[in-house]
Design an enzyme around this catalytic site. Structure first.
Site, PDB file in Angstrom:
ATOM      1  N   GLN A 143       4.858  18.569  -2.644  1.00 54.68           N
ATOM      2  CA  GLN A 143       5.767  17.398  -2.880  1.00 54.68           C
ATOM      3  C   GLN A 143       5.891  16.471  -4.348  1.00 54.68           C
ATOM      4  O   GLN A 143       5.461  17.066  -5.150  1.00 54.68           O
ATOM      5  CB  GLN A 143       5.221  16.743  -1.758  1.00 54.68           C
ATOM      6  CG  GLN A 143       5.992  16.644  -0.106  1.00 54.68           C
ATOM      7  CD  GLN A 143       4.412  18.280  -0.191  1.00 54.68           C
ATOM      8  OE1 GLN A 143       3.330  17.907   0.232  1.00 54.68           O
ATOM      9  NE2 GLN A 143       4.901  19.258   0.647  1.00 54.68           N
ATOM     10  N   LYS A 168       7.986  23.472  -9.779  1.00 56.18           N
ATOM     11  CA  LYS A 168       6.374  23.345  -9.955  1.00 56.18           C
ATOM     12  C   LYS A 168       5.626  24.518  -9.862  1.00 56.18           C
ATOM     13  O   LYS A 168       5.144  25.495 -10.373  1.00 56.18           O
ATOM     14  CB  LYS A 168       5.897  22.177  -9.276  1.00 56.18           C
ATOM     15  CG  LYS A 168       5.981  21.004  -9.242  1.00 56.18           C
ATOM     16  CD  LYS A 168       4.940  20.101  -8.229  1.00 56.18           C
ATOM     17  CE  LYS A 168       5.628  20.209  -6.178  1.00 56.18           C
ATOM     18  NZ  LYS A 168       6.679  19.794  -5.930  1.00 56.18           N
ATOM     19  N   GLY A 197       7.737  24.060  -0.727  1.00 55.62           N
ATOM     20  CA  GLY A 197       9.231  25.559  -0.848  1.00 55.62           C
ATOM     21  C   GLY A 197       8.734  25.756  -2.266  1.00 55.62           C
ATOM     22  O   GLY A 197       9.758  25.124  -3.335  1.00 55.62           O
ATOM     23  N   HIS A 198       8.078  26.547  -3.448  1.00 53.40           N
ATOM     24  CA  HIS A 198       8.168  26.864  -4.681  1.00 53.40           C
ATOM     25  C   HIS A 198       8.669  28.027  -4.747  1.00 53.40           C
ATOM     26  O   HIS A 198       8.285  28.743  -4.375  1.00 53.40           O
ATOM     27  CB  HIS A 198       7.098  26.432  -4.913  1.00 53.40           C
ATOM     28  CG  HIS A 198       5.974  24.909  -4.153  1.00 53.40           C
ATOM     29  ND1 HIS A 198       4.434  24.843  -5.111  1.00 53.40           N
ATOM     30  CD2 HIS A 198       5.735  23.987  -4.451  1.00 53.40           C
ATOM     31  CE1 HIS A 198       4.102  23.519  -4.203  1.00 53.40           C
ATOM     32  NE2 HIS A 198       5.375  22.963  -4.505  1.00 53.40           N
ATOM     33  N   ASP A 251      10.444  18.963  -5.301  1.00 48.21           N
ATOM     34  CA  ASP A 251      11.829  19.889  -5.585  1.00 48.21           C
ATOM     35  C   ASP A 251      11.448  20.238  -7.152  1.00 48.21           C
ATOM     36  O   ASP A 251      12.499  20.435  -7.427  1.00 48.21           O
ATOM     37  CB  ASP A 251      12.543  19.899  -4.836  1.00 48.21           C
ATOM     38  CG  ASP A 251      12.348  20.327  -3.534  1.00 48.21           C
ATOM     39  OD1 ASP A 251      11.991  20.794  -2.914  1.00 48.21           O
ATOM     40  OD2 ASP A 251      13.141  19.112  -2.711  1.00 48.21           O
TER      41      ASP A 251
HETATM   42  P1  IMP Z   1       7.207  15.628   6.233  1.00 51.99           P
HETATM   43  O1  IMP Z   1       7.243  16.553   4.811  1.00 51.99           O
HETATM   44  O2  IMP Z   1       7.393  17.289   6.383  1.00 51.99           O
HETATM   45  O3  IMP Z   1       6.376  15.056   7.475  1.00 51.99           O
HETATM   46  O4  IMP Z   1       8.466  15.568   5.524  1.00 51.99           O
HETATM   47  C1  IMP Z   1       8.619  13.952   5.327  1.00 51.99           C
HETATM   48  C2  IMP Z   1       9.571  13.956   4.169  1.00 51.99           C
HETATM   49  O5  IMP Z   1       9.102  14.035   2.555  1.00 51.99           O
HETATM   50  C3  IMP Z   1      10.575  14.403   4.217  1.00 51.99           C
HETATM   51  O6  IMP Z   1      11.885  13.348   3.809  1.00 51.99           O
HETATM   52  C4  IMP Z   1      10.949  15.455   3.508  1.00 51.99           C
HETATM   53  O7  IMP Z   1      11.918  15.966   3.401  1.00 51.99           O
HETATM   54  C5  IMP Z   1      10.227  15.190   2.603  1.00 51.99           C
HETATM   55  N1  IMP Z   1       9.362  16.672   1.610  1.00 51.99           N
HETATM   56  C6  IMP Z   1       8.747  17.013   2.414  1.00 51.99           C
HETATM   57  N2  IMP Z   1       8.421  18.614   1.625  1.00 51.99           N
HETATM   58  C7  IMP Z   1       8.777  18.351  -0.074  1.00 51.99           C
HETATM   59  C8  IMP Z   1       9.246  19.424  -0.635  1.00 51.99           C
HETATM   60  O8  IMP Z   1       8.251  19.718  -0.834  1.00 51.99           O
HETATM   61  N3  IMP Z   1       9.779  18.510  -1.427  1.00 51.99           N
HETATM   62  C9  IMP Z   1      10.808  17.707  -1.097  1.00 51.99           C
HETATM   63  N4  IMP Z   1      11.111  16.933   0.031  1.00 51.99           N
HETATM   64  C10 IMP Z   1       9.679  16.953   0.756  1.00 51.99           C
END
Ligand code: IMP
Length: 431
Positions: free
Chosen positions: A234, A28, A52-53, A25
């Site tokens: 991420q 990017k 979520g871009h 977040d």
């Molecule tokens: P998962 O990727 O859905 O398995 O989540 C694993 C961890 O990564 C959790 O803490 C999510 O909130 C975090 N996470 C996954 N994708 C994002 C992102 O795009 N932005 C921020 N946190 C993320």
């Protein structure tokens, strides 16, 4: 003697990687959009629809979860690579945006598909006492299947028999069904084999025309002298290897993941994007977190609510030891600092310059493990903030206090800052 060994330049094009340098977040999407103005191809190489871009263009907001941020640019070639786990409902929604904006999308034939079984396990695990706060999009279970070599690939959607065979190979479906029975408190019905197949096949017409060997497309484009952007999802601190286990995502979030999925290993720049403060969604250690009214103010001023799940993001001061670590692990060559304007709302701010852990200062080359991140006492330097940045058109226009802040970042990370975000719109990224 090594000086005599000739170095062969194998390609003509350019490739840059844009990655998150914090916990995701970081903004990017906006940075990718900026570079996309000169690029020929934008490529997603990791994660899935957990990303979520956000893009603000001409007063309109676009959010992409699965497809590259380049979909909003007319004529852009967008690629979803073999390492991206694909949610087909997100694909359908975002293809509408791509079509509307006049860009094209190619999907790798071998990219793993996320199906109802993955979503079931993600939801079931998150409903228990060991939740890590995932996005519940099935990302973790899908990557488990990648590691276990038992995925359905986008290319399998060519006919239902291929999908069925992939789902029953080596007893996959029955094994998952048996595993699901151990979640005795979960009341969500487990999908039947026919339901999974039916759901996947309903996307056949959408997927088939866009399938391609995307590695070939990328390497051909490089050979033809094109400019490629690899868009990371991420951030380094959520990377499956570098992040604090188990509070990570399940894929590589650095340029290494470009190498391991596309076979492109040389880059003209690896750009790390970091916010002027820090946010995190989900569980896991967060040394500079502010569980008070200051944290609430950061959340409100920065609109810090998840663009994928809508969850309020945890907020805290900028963490230089973590940023330095991310720069080193991520092979980052330059930084872009976003949302500097959000700190204008504060009279004074703080920045973490070092970690105290077990009575000593954590050394500059140490690995930041879960235990270090959880138990550290951050050393916070108070600073004066700055006023409104809306009139700043380039980095030289920034107030002296903001300059000092950026200097601290440069010194602590050893990285140049090539641009700074002063607002959500396209033009508000100054150099
Ligand atoms: P998962 O990727 O859905 O398995 O989540 C694993 C961890 O990564 C959790 O803490 C999510 O909130 C975090 N996470 C996954 N994708 C994002 C992102 O795009 N932005 C921020 N946190 C993320």
């Amino acid at each position: 003697m090594t000086a005599d060994i000739p170095i062969r330049r194998r390609r003509r094009g350019n490739a840059i990687v844009i990655v998150g340098a914090q916990w995701g977040d970081e903004g990017k999407g906006k940075v990718v959009d900026e570079y996309a103005g000169n690029a020929d191809m934008v490529i997603r190489f990791n994660g899935g629809a957990n990303a979520g871009h956000s893009l603000h263009i001409g007063g309109e907001k676009f959010v992409t979860h699965l497809l590259p941020s380049g979909i909003v640019r007319r004529g852009m070639i967008n690629i979803v690579g073999p390492g991206v786990v694909c949610s087909l409902d997100a694909l359908r929604e975002e293809l509408v945006v791509a079509d509307r904006c006049g860009s094209s999308v190619f999907l790798d034939r071998s990219a793993p598909v996320i199906h109802a079984i993955h979503r079931w396990f993600d939801a079931a695990r998150e409903s228990g006492g060991n939740a890590i706060g995932t996005t519940k999009r099935g990302i973790g279970p899908a990557y488990e299947d990648v590691g276990a070599r038992r995925t359905v690939s986008l290319g399998d959607l060519v006919n239902p028999d291929r999908v069925r065979n992939a789902l029953i190979a080596n007893g996959y479906y029955l094994e998952r069904l048996a595993a699901a029975r151990s979640y005795i408190d979960v009341t969500i019905p487990f999908p039947t084999l026919d339901e999974v197949i039916h759901e996947l096949m309903s996307y056949r017409a959408l997927v088939m025309p866009r399938l391609h060997d995307t590695r070939l497309l990328a390497h051909q484009a490089l050979a033809d002298g094109k400019f490629l952007i690899f868009e990371g999802a991420q951030g380094v601190m959520l990377d499956v290897y570098y992040g604090s286990k188990p509070y990570t995502t399940s894929s590589g979030c650095t340029a290494a993941a470009v190498g391991s999925t596309f076979g492109v290993h040389q880059f003209d720049a690896v750009i790390g994007v970091a916010k002027a403060y820090v946010t995190r969604v989900g569980e896991g250690p967060f040394p500079t977190e502010l569980n008070d009214t200051t944290g609430e103010k950061l959340r409100k001023e920065g609109h810090e609510f998840g663009s994928t799940t809508g969850r309020p993001r945890r907020c805290g001061w900028l963490d230089l030891p973590a940023l330095d670590f991310a720069g080193r692990m991520g092979g980052i060559t330059q930084l872009i600092i976003t949302k500097l304007d959000i700190l204008s709302a504060f009279e004074s701010i703080k920045v973490c310059t070092d970690y105290e852990f077990e009575g000593r200062t954590v050394g500059p080359l140490e690995t930041l493990t879960t235990r270090v991140l959880r138990e550290t006492v951050p050393r916070l330097l108070p600073m004066k903030s700055w006023g409104d940045l809306q009139s700043c058109r380039n980095l030289h226009d920034l107030p002296a206090t903001a300059d000092l802040y950026l200097d601290l970042i440069r010194q602590r990370t050893g990285l140049p800052i090539v641009a700074v975000g002063t607002g959500p719109e396209r033009e508000q990224l100054i150099r």
